[in-house]
Design an enzyme around this catalytic site. Structure first.
Site, PDB file in Angstrom:
ATOM      1  N   GLY A  10       0.841  -1.204   0.000  1.00 47.32           N
ATOM      2  CA  GLY A  10       0.000   0.000   0.000  1.00 47.32           C
ATOM      3  C   GLY A  10       0.873   1.249   0.000  1.00 47.32           C
ATOM      4  N   TYR A 123     -16.481   5.588   8.579  1.00 43.34           N
ATOM      5  CA  TYR A 123     -15.039   5.325   8.519  1.00 43.34           C
ATOM      6  C   TYR A 123     -14.384   5.714   9.844  1.00 43.34           C
ATOM      7  CZ  TYR A 123     -10.109   6.053   7.323  1.00 43.34           C
ATOM      8  OH  TYR A 123      -8.730   6.039   7.326  1.00 43.34           O
ATOM      9  N   LYS A 127     -12.585   3.306  12.659  1.00 42.44           N
ATOM     10  CA  LYS A 127     -11.162   3.443  12.997  1.00 42.44           C
ATOM     11  C   LYS A 127     -11.009   3.687  14.503  1.00 42.44           C
ATOM     12  CE  LYS A 127      -7.978   3.596  10.309  1.00 42.44           C
ATOM     13  NZ  LYS A 127      -7.109   2.545   9.702  1.00 42.44           N
TER      14      LYS A 127
HETATM   15  N1  NAP Z   1      -4.816   7.585   2.570  1.00 41.12           N
HETATM   16  C1  NAP Z   1      -5.075   8.547   3.450  1.00 41.12           C
HETATM   17  O1  NAP Z   1      -5.231   9.713   3.083  1.00 41.12           O
HETATM   18  C2  NAP Z   1      -5.154   8.219   4.924  1.00 41.12           C
HETATM   19  C3  NAP Z   1      -5.398   9.251   5.844  1.00 41.12           C
HETATM   20  C4  NAP Z   1      -5.402   8.946   7.213  1.00 41.12           C
HETATM   21  C5  NAP Z   1      -5.190   7.657   7.644  1.00 41.12           C
HETATM   22  N2  NAP Z   1      -4.991   6.673   6.735  1.00 41.12           N
HETATM   23  C6  NAP Z   1      -4.768   5.305   7.200  1.00 41.12           C
HETATM   24  O2  NAP Z   1      -3.452   4.963   6.836  1.00 41.12           O
HETATM   25  C7  NAP Z   1      -3.381   3.561   6.531  1.00 41.12           C
HETATM   26  C8  NAP Z   1      -2.632   3.360   5.223  1.00 41.12           C
HETATM   27  O3  NAP Z   1      -3.250   4.092   4.194  1.00 41.12           O
HETATM   28  P1  NAP Z   1      -2.728   3.979   2.694  1.00 41.12           P
HETATM   29  O4  NAP Z   1      -3.043   5.246   2.019  1.00 41.12           O
HETATM   30  O5  NAP Z   1      -1.347   3.445   2.687  1.00 41.12           O
HETATM   31  O6  NAP Z   1      -3.740   2.828   2.168  1.00 41.12           O
HETATM   32  P2  NAP Z   1      -3.589   1.762   0.995  1.00 41.12           P
HETATM   33  O7  NAP Z   1      -2.601   2.224  -0.022  1.00 41.12           O
HETATM   34  O8  NAP Z   1      -4.976   1.443   0.547  1.00 41.12           O
HETATM   35  O9  NAP Z   1      -2.931   0.525   1.742  1.00 41.12           O
HETATM   36  C9  NAP Z   1      -3.662  -0.397   2.510  1.00 41.12           C
HETATM   37  C10 NAP Z   1      -3.025  -1.753   2.332  1.00 41.12           C
HETATM   38  O10 NAP Z   1      -3.751  -2.715   3.114  1.00 41.12           O
HETATM   39  C11 NAP Z   1      -4.162  -3.801   2.281  1.00 41.12           C
HETATM   40  N3  NAP Z   1      -5.457  -4.273   2.747  1.00 41.12           N
HETATM   41  C12 NAP Z   1      -6.662  -3.688   2.577  1.00 41.12           C
HETATM   42  N4  NAP Z   1      -7.628  -4.425   3.144  1.00 41.12           N
HETATM   43  C13 NAP Z   1      -7.019  -5.508   3.697  1.00 41.12           C
HETATM   44  C14 NAP Z   1      -7.488  -6.626   4.421  1.00 41.12           C
HETATM   45  N5  NAP Z   1      -8.794  -6.793   4.672  1.00 41.12           N
HETATM   46  N6  NAP Z   1      -6.584  -7.551   4.853  1.00 41.12           N
HETATM   47  C15 NAP Z   1      -5.263  -7.395   4.576  1.00 41.12           C
HETATM   48  N7  NAP Z   1      -4.767  -6.353   3.883  1.00 41.12           N
HETATM   49  C16 NAP Z   1      -5.631  -5.413   3.447  1.00 41.12           C
HETATM   50  C17 NAP Z   1      -4.258  -3.226   0.887  1.00 41.12           C
HETATM   51  O11 NAP Z   1      -4.120  -4.248  -0.075  1.00 41.12           O
HETATM   52  P3  NAP Z   1      -5.064  -4.238  -1.419  1.00 41.12           P
HETATM   53  O12 NAP Z   1      -4.992  -2.861  -1.964  1.00 41.12           O
HETATM   54  O13 NAP Z   1      -4.438  -5.284  -2.261  1.00 41.12           O
HETATM   55  O14 NAP Z   1      -6.453  -4.577  -0.945  1.00 41.12           O
HETATM   56  C18 NAP Z   1      -3.071  -2.254   0.887  1.00 41.12           C
HETATM   57  O15 NAP Z   1      -1.867  -2.910   0.587  1.00 41.12           O
HETATM   58  C19 NAP Z   1      -4.810   3.038   6.596  1.00 41.12           C
HETATM   59  O16 NAP Z   1      -4.977   2.379   7.826  1.00 41.12           O
HETATM   60  C20 NAP Z   1      -5.676   4.280   6.559  1.00 41.12           C
HETATM   61  O17 NAP Z   1      -6.871   4.112   7.294  1.00 41.12           O
HETATM   62  C21 NAP Z   1      -4.958   6.921   5.390  1.00 41.12           C
END
Ligand code: NAP
Length: 287
Positions: A10, A123, A127
């Site tokens: 991710g 969401y 969380k």
């Molecule tokens: N993006 C933002 O702006 C943001 C802001 C605040 C907090 N966050 C938090 O930061 C974290 C990382 O965000 P990110 O942007 O890096 O997200 P991301 O790119 O979507 O990465 C999430 C990873 O987790 C995997 N995943 C999803 N569902 C899963 C499951 N049920 N079991 C196992 N693996 C799973 C995904 O794989 P697949 O894609 O192959 O499903 C992906 O590799 C998350 O916890 C999110 O809530 C994000």
């Protein structure tokens, strides 16, 4: 240290892998390797027997979360429970990645670790439940991040805001961006570096806010992206209500850490981080 990263391909996971692998024994788990909602697949963690488990997995399409609360809770809350339970059994530290969306947005100054979360959408509620489950393992860090941009792009969201803006600008599309929603844009490379320091310095367990410093509206963020990239699209500020989104969003969700500076950890300003991201992504040349 032996560190396992869940969601290793991710956006944040990619930078965690790069940042941690030189000095630690790092194992990355993709969605193919582990399904956090399924306790049995999480047992793979016992085989690796790490000292630290970083759980970046999430279902975080905010509007879709309103339509799919079961899936949302299954990944963000039950997933966190499974990881915390197994971590505790093997005496590993759990790191849960949380969000600015645990706050309701009624403040006018950045939320600190001392503020009480009161989320206003599915969401954020899921969380917060994930945070509470993570706390079941006494050896935990909860890292609240926000508005992430990183070279890998969010797999769960199909990219990130910076790339969306640049793509639209290059296609000469008119661009409307909300100018009444405030947040702290954060470079996943910087967040990964902060997580590394927290682990290595063995900071007290608990909650930490880990965003780049400062805050802006999404419109101001877009303006800075275009300024730094030398692009000049037709950019119009709009109001959030014009977008008719399914999920309510906090009007102001900027974060600030009052805990990390006590340990000498200070993340840089978001504008500097954005500049380095644009270089890393080869949108602009290095100086
Ligand atoms: N993006 C933002 O702006 C943001 C802001 C605040 C907090 N966050 C938090 O930061 C974290 C990382 O965000 P990110 O942007 O890096 O997200 P991301 O790119 O979507 O990465 C999430 C990873 O987790 C995997 N995943 C999803 N569902 C899963 C499951 N049920 N079991 C196992 N693996 C799973 C995904 O794989 P697949 O894609 O192959 O499903 C992906 O590799 C998350 O916890 C999110 O809530 C994000």
């Amino acid at each position: 240290m032996k560190i396992t990263i869940i969601g290793s391909t991710g956006q944040l996971g990619t930078d965690l892998m790069k940042t941690l692998k030189h000095e630690h024994e790092v194992k990355g788990l993709t969605h193919q390797d582990i399904e956090v909602t399924d306790y049995n697949t999480c047992l793979i963690l016992k085989k690796h027997h790490p000292d630290v488990i970083i759980n970046t997995a999430a279902f975080h399409k905010t509007d879709q979360c309103e339509e799919e609360p079961l899936k949302t809770f299954s990944v963000n809350a039950i997933g966190a429970k499974n990881i915390a339970t197994i971590s505790e059994e093997i005496e590993a530290i759990t790191i849960f990645i949380s969000t600015d969306y645990v706050f309701n947005g009624s403040k006018d100054t950045p939320y600190t670790e001392d503020d009480t979360p009161t989320p206003i959408n599915t969401y954020g509620i899921s969380k917060l439940a994930g945070e509470l489950y993570t706390k079941q393992n006494p050896k935990h860090y909860i890292l609240r991040l926000a508005s992430l941009f990183g070279v890998a792009g969010a797999s769960g969201k199909g990219g990130n805001f910076v790339e969306t803006m640049i793509t639209k600008a290059k296609k000469n599309e008119p661009i409307n961006v909300v100018d009444d929603m405030w947040m702290s844009p954060t470079y996943t490379k910087d967040a990964a570096t902060t997580i590394k320091k927290i682990i290595e310095l063995k900071l007290p367990f608990g909650i930490y806010h880990a965003t780049n410093q400062g805050y802006c509206t999404w419109f101001q963020f877009a303006k800075e992206i275009f300024k730094l990239s030398g692009l000049n699209p037709a950019l119009t500020p709009i109001k959030t209500e014009q977008l008719k989104m399914k999920a309510r969003r906090p009007r102001f969700s900027a974060l600030k850490s009052i805990r990390l500076p006590k340990y000498g950890i200070q993340m840089r300003e978001w504008k500097q981080a954005l500049h380095d991201y644009l270089i890393e992504k080869e949108h602009i040349p290095a100086n």
